[in-house]
Design a protein around this motif. Structure first.
Motif, PDB file in Angstrom:
ATOM      1  N   LEU A 499     -10.064 -20.187  -3.242  1.00  0.00           N
ATOM      2  CA  LEU A 499      -8.628 -20.315  -2.997  1.00  0.00           C
ATOM      3  C   LEU A 499      -8.067 -19.045  -2.349  1.00  0.00           C
ATOM      4  O   LEU A 499      -7.268 -19.114  -1.410  1.00  0.00           O
ATOM      5  CB  LEU A 499      -7.903 -20.593  -4.315  1.00  0.00           C
ATOM      6  N   PHE A 500      -8.510 -17.895  -2.825  1.00  0.00           N
ATOM      7  CA  PHE A 500      -8.019 -16.621  -2.274  1.00  0.00           C
ATOM      8  C   PHE A 500      -8.363 -16.505  -0.795  1.00  0.00           C
ATOM      9  O   PHE A 500      -7.532 -16.104   0.022  1.00  0.00           O
ATOM     10  CB  PHE A 500      -8.630 -15.453  -3.058  1.00  0.00           C
ATOM     11  N   LEU A 503      -6.191 -19.144   1.253  1.00  0.00           N
ATOM     12  CA  LEU A 503      -4.783 -18.794   1.388  1.00  0.00           C
ATOM     13  C   LEU A 503      -4.546 -17.789   2.510  1.00  0.00           C
ATOM     14  O   LEU A 503      -3.499 -17.786   3.153  1.00  0.00           O
ATOM     15  CB  LEU A 503      -4.241 -18.251   0.064  1.00  0.00           C
ATOM     16  N   LYS A 504      -5.545 -16.944   2.754  1.00  0.00           N
ATOM     17  CA  LYS A 504      -5.425 -15.969   3.847  1.00  0.00           C
ATOM     18  C   LYS A 504      -5.582 -16.650   5.201  1.00  0.00           C
ATOM     19  O   LYS A 504      -4.988 -16.222   6.187  1.00  0.00           O
ATOM     20  CB  LYS A 504      -6.473 -14.869   3.683  1.00  0.00           C
ATOM     21  N   SER A 506      -5.630 -20.513   5.870  1.00  0.00           N
ATOM     22  CA  SER A 506      -4.762 -21.684   6.056  1.00  0.00           C
ATOM     23  C   SER A 506      -4.490 -22.318   4.694  1.00  0.00           C
ATOM     24  O   SER A 506      -5.361 -22.994   4.149  1.00  0.00           O
ATOM     25  CB  SER A 506      -5.425 -22.696   6.990  1.00  0.00           C
ATOM     26  N   PRO A 507      -3.281 -22.122   4.123  1.00  0.00           N
ATOM     27  CA  PRO A 507      -2.979 -22.666   2.795  1.00  0.00           C
ATOM     28  C   PRO A 507      -3.106 -24.180   2.714  1.00  0.00           C
ATOM     29  O   PRO A 507      -3.383 -24.716   1.640  1.00  0.00           O
ATOM     30  CB  PRO A 507      -1.523 -22.229   2.570  1.00  0.00           C
ATOM     31  N   LYS A 508      -2.915 -24.897   3.830  1.00  0.00           N
ATOM     32  CA  LYS A 508      -2.976 -26.359   3.776  1.00  0.00           C
ATOM     33  C   LYS A 508      -4.382 -26.872   3.468  1.00  0.00           C
ATOM     34  O   LYS A 508      -4.548 -28.045   3.137  1.00  0.00           O
ATOM     35  CB  LYS A 508      -2.471 -26.960   5.078  1.00  0.00           C
ATOM     36  N   SER A 510      -6.133 -25.753   0.974  1.00  0.00           N
ATOM     37  CA  SER A 510      -6.417 -25.310  -0.397  1.00  0.00           C
ATOM     38  C   SER A 510      -6.378 -26.428  -1.428  1.00  0.00           C
ATOM     39  O   SER A 510      -6.543 -26.166  -2.619  1.00  0.00           O
ATOM     40  CB  SER A 510      -5.416 -24.226  -0.800  1.00  0.00           C
ATOM     41  N   VAL A 514      -7.345 -25.935  -5.447  1.00  0.00           N
ATOM     42  CA  VAL A 514      -6.281 -26.028  -6.453  1.00  0.00           C
ATOM     43  C   VAL A 514      -6.607 -27.126  -7.473  1.00  0.00           C
ATOM     44  O   VAL A 514      -6.430 -26.943  -8.691  1.00  0.00           O
ATOM     45  CB  VAL A 514      -4.921 -26.305  -5.779  1.00  0.00           C
TER      46      VAL A 514
END
Length: 857
Positions: A499-500, A503-504, A506-508, A510, A514
């Protein structure tokens, strides 16, 4: 001709059934008929389904009007509603019965079908054939028409006189009851307003991937269906999972077994399709990446919906009998349900097997270091989890099949279903946690042996550190729990790393990480709430609570609390303040001693002003409405560790179907819950053993002693009526007001002395809290002396059990993250599908323009 609401509702139901058949036929002709007329048939199908959707909403609206409008001439309103229900519980009444629950299912299907019509035109024909057929079957469940000697469906608009064989209707066919039977008290919870419709939306959404899969098999578009179906499958898993979560939370907050999941057959019947849906999501992702696992994806999407239909048959056919407290009794729909199940099981899987040889052949088997391998192993494990649950749950079905063929089968369900299912599901959960932690590395990176060990080294070390710390701080010897906390912590740390990094970039992207983090937290929360749950209400006296009691565990884990008397429970000082009632218009529970009885159990008279936080809501002498089916027990707590004070109100419900039902109250905290419920108390119908009467004489204003309580005779009032019964002119009735003082409060008792003709009567009043029955038995007017008779019994008490539930919030947080993860993934997959769809539409538009320009004028 007088057309009633019921007649309109029944006509609309028939119209909804007919329009669903018309839509199914039109869409079938649009898909399989002549291409020249396909567009015309498509328009016919579209208008027919839209008419069906509007009609279905109309049926729902009319039934709600009947239920909320207290039209008790209709069987459904009388069976599930009451004048005393607030409007939001009228919604609960809508889906308490079988007819209403089928109807809310129809409503969701209709709305989903409308969305599909306007979002994916290229699949509209074949997909909507399936939708319309399912709607026809559901509409038949509430049709309520008789063909020959066979009744099809059960109408929610049936009149009470037609549904009930009662003598009153012979003498008065137009008789209408003044009130209905009311809603089951257990369902009088805000969670029951929310949980069932969301769960039925989850049921409805499983139809979408099923429809796409069968449409793909029918039209031989084997590889095009996954992209539009995947967002819907994610949506279905999210909604169905959320519905299951709400049901678990309702059980935790309402039932007194101290948990949130009891492996009840009805619980299992929604859990199994959810597992299959999650497995389908993973195989569909594999197919989308490299066009493998197509057959698995098709089979699982079909199985998800079929299992929903199977669960409907289990819970509504009456086949479970007494195996589940949640199941419906058979109302004559079991034959239709069986046909419903057979049609879509044989139709779905039959088409799947028929097309088996035509399905694209998959390539070589994936490597152990490929993402496809690990995803497929995870999907297989989920299917095994589902298989382990559904087989024992189906034991009553097996017994019925054997008996239907003349055999004898008495295979019993597991006696301790929690222990039986948990011992298998726990180890499956460990496997899933390990796979989801490891599989994420393969999904996002190309792996070989060296890269794999390099990737998991830090998560592995952190897992050992964190899980070791938990085991040291909360020692436990059970190997399965140690494995669960270790696997959960590994899943948490591994997916945390993924996840880390996502997020750096492309959060979409994730959503998967999650979801897996949420699942890891769920496992850790389950571990703490189950493995580390402990009894706080330990009885240190060694004395039995009841005479001749043989349950030593009950004596060890419960405390007796006498009214207005302090008792220590570990770090808490408890004081039971007495019984409380719900009063309409009051924001708080009201002391039952402040309310005087009338002839109506729902109507009370205020003995004094009823106020809360400085505001007076009712004045002395006002008549107020109460809910006598709910009794609340006010228990004050003082936490000696921090000086904090709080109050809990565990509840007892008079349930017409289940007797007395106990519900807990919970003190929620960041690090855990204090979960309390009443194990025993003096029930309203319990016969009290009174002592022989003792006589006391007192003048007005004087004091006397009853059973160590100081009593004061305050006043005497002449009455014109007793309750709702007026007195004759010759009758004389007086009411005494006596105040009885306890340690921290006082009680008012009002015995009545009556002279009617040559007869003298006395109407005693009871102080249940103090165990005193007081009568005004005689008056000596010359001396100004009043004679009272007192009988005594034991004071009011409760037997209370309290549990510590450490870190249970981790479980609720985890389930919420799972739903968020599904939502993130759903949005991403839908955006991918929409982008591709728009791109293809643009190409078609350009090609059409070029064609038009090339035609000479």
């Amino acid at each position: 001709m007088n057309i009633s609401l019921g007649n309109i509702g029944h006509l609309l139901t028939i119209f909804a059934f007919i329009t669903s058949l018309v839509a199914a036929f039109s869409y079938y002709k649009a898909t399989a008929g002549s291409k020249l007329k396909a567009n015309d048939w498509l328009k016919n199908g579209r208008w027919a389904f839209l008419a069906h959707a509007v009609t279905t909403l109309g049926v729902f609206a009319i039934l709600f009007t009947i239920v909320s409008g207290n039209h008790f001439e209709y069987n459904y309103a009388w069976s599930h509603s009451s004048k005393h229900l607030p409007w939001y519980y009228m919604l609960s009444a809508m889906w308490e019965g079988q007819e209403g629950s089928f109807l809310i299912w129809m409503v969701w299907n209709a709305l989903l079908g409308v969305v599909l019509i306007f979002t994916n035109k290229s699949w509209e024909g074949p997909v909507m054939v399936v939708f319309a057929l399912v709607q026809a079957f559901l509409a038949s469940m509430v049709l309520g028409v008789v063909v020959g000697h066979t009744q099809i469906g059960l109408s929610p608009f049936a009149l009470l006189r037609d549904a009930m064989d009662a003598p009153i209707f012979l003498s008065n066919p137009n008789f209408i009851p003044e009130d209905g039977s009311g809603l089951n008290p257990l369902l009088q919870s805000y969670w029951m307003v929310i949980h069932p419709p969301i769960l039925f939306l989850g049921f409805a959404t499983t139809l979408v991937p099923f429809a796409y899969a069968t449409a793909a098999l029918w039209t031989k578009r084997y590889q095009d269906w996954v992209r539009p179906a995947l967002p819907w499958t994610l949506f279905s898993a999210a909604v169905l999972g959320f519905g299951i979560l709400l049901g678990a939370y309702w059980a935790y907050e309402t039932l007194n077994f101290g948990g949130y999941w009891n492996w009840d057959p009805v619980e299992n019947s929604s859990y199994v399709p959810w597992l299959i849906l999650v497995a389908a999501i993973h195989t569909m992702i594999v197919f989308k990446k490299n066009h493998t696992a197509l057959k698995s994806s098709l089979g699982l999407c079909i199985a998800g919906f079929v299992l929903i239909v199977y669960s409907t048959f289990l819970t509504r056919s009456g086949i479970l009998g007494n195996a589940s407290v949640h199941s419906f009794t058979d109302l004559g729909l079991s034959g239709q349900l069986l046909i419903y199940l057979a049609v879509f099981t044989i139709g779905g899987f039959g088409l799947f097997l028929y097309r088996w040889r035509d399905l694209p052949v998959e390539g070589e088997e994936p490597s152990v270091y490929s993402r496809e391998f690990w995803i497929f192993i995870g999907a297989t494990t989920l299917c095994l989890m589902a298989f382990q649950v559904i087989i024992p749950t189906s034991i009553p079905v097996w017994n019925s099949i054997v008996k239907a063929f003349g055999g004898i089968s008495n295979v019993a369900l597991p006696t301790d279903q929690v222990a039986f299912y948990s011992k298998f599901q726990l180890w499956f959960a460990v496997a899933i946690a390990l796979l989801s932690g490891t599989g994420q590395f393969f999904y996002w990176k190309k792996m070989d042996a060296q890269k794999f060990w390099d990737a998991i080294t830090i998560p592995f070390i952190l897992t050992l550190v964190f899980s070791g710390a938990i085991i040291l701080l909360y020692p436990i010897a059970d190997l399965s729990y140690i494995a669960l906390v270790t696997a959960g912590m590994y899943c948490l740390t591994a997916n945390g790393f993924i996840l880390f990094s996502l997020l750096k970039k492309s959060p979409k992207l994730s959503g998967g990480a999650v979801t897996h983090i949420g699942m890891a937290l769920m496992l850790i929360g389950i571990l703490f709430s189950a493995g580390y749950s402990n009894v706080a209400s330990l009885n240190q006296t060694g004395m039995p609570i009841f005479k001749d009691a043989k349950d030593k565990q009950f004596d060890q884990e419960n405390l007796v609390l006498w009214v207005n008397k302090d008792r220590q429970m570990g770090q808490y000082i408890l004081n039971y303040k007495g019984r409380r009632l719900e009063v309409d218009g009051m924001p708080n529970y009201v002391d039952h001693n402040l309310l005087k009885s009338t002839g109506d159990s729902r109507m009370k008279i205020a003995r004094e002003d009823l106020a809360y936080e400085g505001r007076t809501y009712f004045h002395k002498g006002d008549t107020v409405e109460v809910h006598p089916e709910n009794i609340y027990f006010e228990v004050d707590y003082k936490d000696l560790s921090n000086g904090q004070n709080f109050t809990l109100f565990p509840r007892a419900q008079v349930n017409p179907n289940m007797g007395m039902v106990i519900s807990p109250d919970i003190k929620r905290g960041l690090t855990g819950d204090l979960y309390t419920h009443v194990s025993a108390f003096i029930t309203p119908d319990q016969e009290t053993e009174w002592s022989p009467a003792k006589t006391f004489e007192a003048k007005m204003g004087e004091q006397f002693i009853i059973n160590d309580f100081v009593c004061r005779f305050d006043s005497l009032t002449k009455l014109n009526k007793i309750g709702d019964m007026p007195l004759n002119k010759e009758d004389v009735a007086v009411q005494a007001t006596v105040t009885i003082f306890d340690q921290n409060r006082s009680y008012e008792v009002n015995p009545i002395f009556l002279v009617s003709g040559q007869q003298v009567g006395k109407i005693p009043e009871v102080s249940e809290d103090l165990g005193i029955k007081l009568s005004l038995s005689n008056i000596k007017p010359k001396e100004g002396i009043f004679v009272f008779e007192a009988q005594t019994s034991q004071k009011d008490y409760i037997v209370l059990k309290a549990l510590n539930k450490p870190f249970i919030n981790v479980l609720w947080l985890g389930t919420l993250l799972v739903m968020i993860g599904f939502s993130i993934a759903m949005v991403r997959r839908y955006q991918e599908f929409k982008k591709l769809r728009d791109k293809k539409s643009g190409k078609r538009f350009t090609a059409e323009n070029k064609t038009e320009k090339s035609i000479p004028s």
